[in-house]
Each structure stands twice: as structure tokens, then as C-alpha cells.
Design an enzyme around this catalytic site. Structure first.
Site, short mmCIF file in Angstrom:
data_model
loop_
_atom_site.label_atom_id
_atom_site.label_comp_id
_atom_site.label_asym_id
_atom_site.label_seq_id
_atom_site.Cartn_x
_atom_site.Cartn_y
_atom_site.Cartn_z
N GLU A 56 0.82 -1.21 0.00
CA GLU A 56 0.00 0.00 0.00
C GLU A 56 0.86 1.26 0.00
O GLU A 56 0.58 2.23 -0.72
CB GLU A 56 -0.93 0.01 1.22
CG GLU A 56 -1.90 -1.15 1.28
CD GLU A 56 -1.37 -2.31 2.11
OE1 GLU A 56 -2.15 -2.90 2.86
OE2 GLU A 56 -0.16 -2.62 2.00
N ALA A 166 14.13 -44.44 -7.26
CA ALA A 166 15.56 -44.75 -7.28
C ALA A 166 15.73 -46.24 -7.53
O ALA A 166 14.81 -47.04 -7.25
CB ALA A 166 16.24 -44.37 -5.96
N TRP A 174 19.61 -39.39 -13.57
CA TRP A 174 18.52 -38.44 -13.40
C TRP A 174 17.25 -39.10 -13.88
O TRP A 174 17.22 -39.58 -15.01
CB TRP A 174 18.78 -37.15 -14.18
CG TRP A 174 19.96 -36.38 -13.69
CD1 TRP A 174 21.20 -36.33 -14.22
CD2 TRP A 174 19.96 -35.52 -12.54
NE1 TRP A 174 21.99 -35.49 -13.49
CE2 TRP A 174 21.25 -34.98 -12.45
CE3 TRP A 174 19.02 -35.16 -11.59
CZ2 TRP A 174 21.62 -34.09 -11.45
CZ3 TRP A 174 19.38 -34.27 -10.60
CH2 TRP A 174 20.66 -33.74 -10.54
N ARG A 188 12.03 -24.23 -5.31
CA ARG A 188 12.98 -23.92 -4.24
C ARG A 188 13.01 -22.43 -3.94
O ARG A 188 13.03 -22.02 -2.77
CB ARG A 188 14.39 -24.38 -4.65
CG ARG A 188 14.58 -25.90 -4.67
CD ARG A 188 16.00 -26.25 -5.06
NE ARG A 188 16.26 -27.68 -5.00
CZ ARG A 188 17.43 -28.25 -5.26
NH1 ARG A 188 18.46 -27.50 -5.60
NH2 ARG A 188 17.57 -29.57 -5.18
N LEU A 208 21.07 -28.54 -2.37
CA LEU A 208 19.75 -28.01 -2.01
C LEU A 208 19.71 -26.49 -2.00
O LEU A 208 19.11 -25.87 -1.12
CB LEU A 208 19.30 -28.55 -0.64
CG LEU A 208 19.05 -30.06 -0.53
CD1 LEU A 208 18.48 -30.40 0.83
CD2 LEU A 208 18.14 -30.57 -1.63
#
Length: 371
Positions: A56, A166, A174, A188, A208
């Protein structure tokens, strides 16, 4: 256009502004604001990051004409309390606006209707619940932290078309396409925390961190790295782990009170938090409560089936983002979620499909968890 149609159109514009703070607001909500006078937009703004002016105030300061008599469209009820910045209601009153339209009421107990009520007491007309669902979705983490005292938790995983994440050996690079992995960087970037378990750290040695492309970085100022969180019950993490040796903040939640391990990690500027144990591992509910107290709105979990299953058994997962690749990996490979508590069909965890779309050669599924 009639008044209601105008309200929706201008609020949609305010929401688009709010999205500009998607990667930067962190502990604060994402808020956009549009100021209209005589059917002309005279000012607009959005909240960039904690400690900086709210939407605002930015909108008022940007106005090309006098604000007296104008209508303000804001995606969240204007604040009525002193935080890192003064209350926005005072700025709106000083601007002599005629009407304030809010997408939704602020769930923060310090506000929770008080801002709109104060404006009405100062003869400013108010309207609420215009595109409420869209605003709530944009701020789902903030809303949940304010109403349930815990962050909004999203699990991200990649799997083959037969549900495997996996190989039996643990190899997982990948499964998904390069385009899917680029999309993960956006997940992320919007998160306050990226969480994983110690088994994933030992197996994959991930960083990460956010690695957006340059054009993404250029379009969003002040992107900070999310806090990296490792759940490590026995402090098995190696001091050489990548997650401990890159810029940014790392927190380890543990039940281990080994002073030498603790001091070794502290010397690397890692924060170690000791929480209670549950079923032989850190208590996930304690972890989420602690993160909520730190102002964490959104947690992205990138982990293996055991941690994901444990979080789901504690009913802590709110959403799943699954990148499904057109591969078949066979029944000896590892599954998506390990759930030891389910013994009959009535105990299944239901998922609501929110969105599906193709990314590269993969299918991205956005799923809400229904306990």
C-alpha cells in the site's frame, strides 16, 4: 463495466503485482496493491521483502495524481499493527482514499479484521473477499502458519511411470528431464526452507540451493537462498557434506547430544537444534513447530520414501509435486512413499489433482493431500 466486474479486474491486476514478491517476501505475505481514480490506475506497488515498505505504501508513493477520493485494491487486508514498518491503515487514511477493497482478511491475529474496521471508523468504505481464493493460494504458507501454527509443506519428487524414485542401489540421477529440474529451482526459490533427511545427504550429497537461470535472477531482485534443513537423528552428517560448505544457512534437527559432534558443526556456522524423539527419530511435529516460530511459511521437502512417509503419517504434508518420467524401473527399485501404517484400503491417503502439465518429456502433477 459494473462495479463488481471492475473490482475483480483491478484485484486481478493487484494479484499479478503480488506475484512479483514470490521469491523474496519470505516470512511475510505476498501482497500487491493498485490505486484507481476515475477509472484510471494512478498507482501500484507490491511488497518486496521483510522490513521494506508494504504494498500500500509503495503504491501510494508511486501515484501520478492526488489520492483523495481514490479506490485502493489490495490483495490482503491492510495491517493495523506496528511491526518492522508502521501500520498501512494510517497511510491510507492520510492519503484520504474513499474506498479500500481487500481480497481477503488477514489471518494474522494481530490484524484479523481490525484493519478494515479501523478504516470504516474513519469513514472509508471497505469491501472484502474479492478473489479471496486466489489470494489465499498465493499465501498458502502464511495463512497456514497464522491459522495452524505450522508451515505449509510441499513434497517434491521425481518418479518413473511405474512409481519408482531410485534403483535398489539408491541411484536416482537423473529420473526427470532437464526441464523438470529447472522447474524445481522455481519451487525452491519460493520456499523459506528446503528440507531433507540424513539418508539423502549421505546417498546423494545434495546442495539443495537455488540455481535459477540468469534471466530468472534478473527479473527478481534480492533472491535469498532458502534455509537448508537436515533431519539427522544421530548427527551422522559428514563435515565434508556439500550442504555444509556452500553459502547460506543450514539447520540440523537432531536428538543427539554428542558435544563433540555438536561443536564441530557449530564451528562451521551450522545451527544445531535438539528436539524430542518419536519412533526412534526426530519428532517431525516438534520440527515444524520450531520452524513456524521462526516465521517459516513454506517448506519444500526433497527426500526419500521413509521421510516422506513419516511426514504423511503425521499428517504434515499438504501438497505433492511429482515429476513423472516415461521410464519403467521395475519392482526391485525404490517406491515413492513408505507407509507402514496402511494395512487396508480404507486407510489410503487420498490426493486431489490440482493441475497436470507437460514439462519436457515429463508430466508434472500438482496434488493436494486429503487426510
Amino acid at each position: 463495466m459494473n462495479k463488481l466486474v471492475n473490482d475483480h479486474a483491478y484485484m486481478a491486476q493487484a494479484l499479478r503485482l503480488a506475484e512479483k514478491g514470490l521469491y523474496t517476501t519470505r516470512t511475510n505475505p505476498r501482497v500487491g496493491c493498485v490505486i484507481v481514480k476515475h477509472a484510471e490506475v494512478i498507482g501500484e506497488g507490491f511488497h518486496v521483502s521483510p522490513g521494506e515498505p508494504h504494498a500500500e505504501v509503495n503504491a501510494i508513493q508511486s501515484c501520478s495524481k492526488e489520492t483523495e477520493g481514490a479506490t485502493v485494491y489490495v490483495t490482503l487486508e491492510p495491517c493495523s499493527h506496528h511491526g518492522k514498518t508502521p501500520p498501512c491503515i494510517e497511510s491510507l487514511i492520510a492519503a484520504k482514499v474513499r474506498r479500500v477493497v481487500a481480497a481477503m482478511q488477514d489471518p494474522n491475529p494481530q490484524v484479523d479484521g481490525k484493519g478494515l474496521e479501523y478504516l470504516r471508523e474513519h469513514n472509508i468504505e471497505t469491501t472484502c473477499d474479492i478473489l479471496k481464493n486466489e489470494s489465499a493460494e498465493l499465501n498458502k504458507g502464511f495463512v497456514q502458519r497464522m491459522t495452524k501454527a505450522r508451515p505449509y509443506v510441499t513434497v517434491k519428487s521425481a518418479m518413473s511411470i511405474d512409481g519408482r524414485t531410485a534403483l535398489q542401489s539408491g541411484e536416482s540421477k537423473w529420473i526427470s528431464s532437464e526441464q523438470s529440474r529447472e522447474d524445481v529451482q522455481k519451487l525452491r526459490a519460493r520456499s523459506c526452507v528446503i528440507m531433507t533427511g540424513i539418508d539423502t545427504v549421505i546417498q546423494d550429497d545434495p546442495r539443495l540451493n537455488v540455481r535459477l537461470k540468469k534471466e530468472e535472477l534478473d527479473s527478481h531482485n534480492n533472491i535469498e537462498q532458502p534455509i537448508r534443513v537436515v533431519l539427522d537423528t544421530k548427527l551422522r552428517i559428514s563435515p565434508k557434506a556439500k550442504i555444509l560448505n556452500i553459502p547460506g544457512q543450514t539447520i540440523i534437527y537432531t536428538c543427539c547430544k554428542d558435544n563433540k559432534k555438536y561443536q564441530d558443526l557449530i564451528s562451521k556456522n551450522v545451527e544445531v537444534v535438539i528436539v524430542s524423539a518419536k519412533k526412534g527419530r526426530v519428532d517431525f511435529i516438534d520440527v515444524m513447530s520450531h520452524l513456524s516460530e521462526r516465521g517459516v511459511n513454506e517448506v519444500l521437502v526433497e527426500a526419500g520414501p521413509t521421510l516422506i512417509g513419516g511426514l504423511m503419517e503425521d499428517e504434515l504434508v499438504d501438497e505433492m509435486i511429482i515429476y513423472m518420467a516415461p521410464h519403467i524401473m521395475g519392482d526391485s527399485s525404490r517406491g515413492l512413499v513408505k507407509l507402514e501404517s496402511i494395512v487396508n484400503m480404507q486407510e489410503r491417503i487420498n490426493l486431489q489433482i490440482v493441475q497436470t502439465r507437460k514439462i519436457g518429456n515429463d508430466i508434472k502433477l500438482q496434488l493436494k493431500v486429503q487426510y
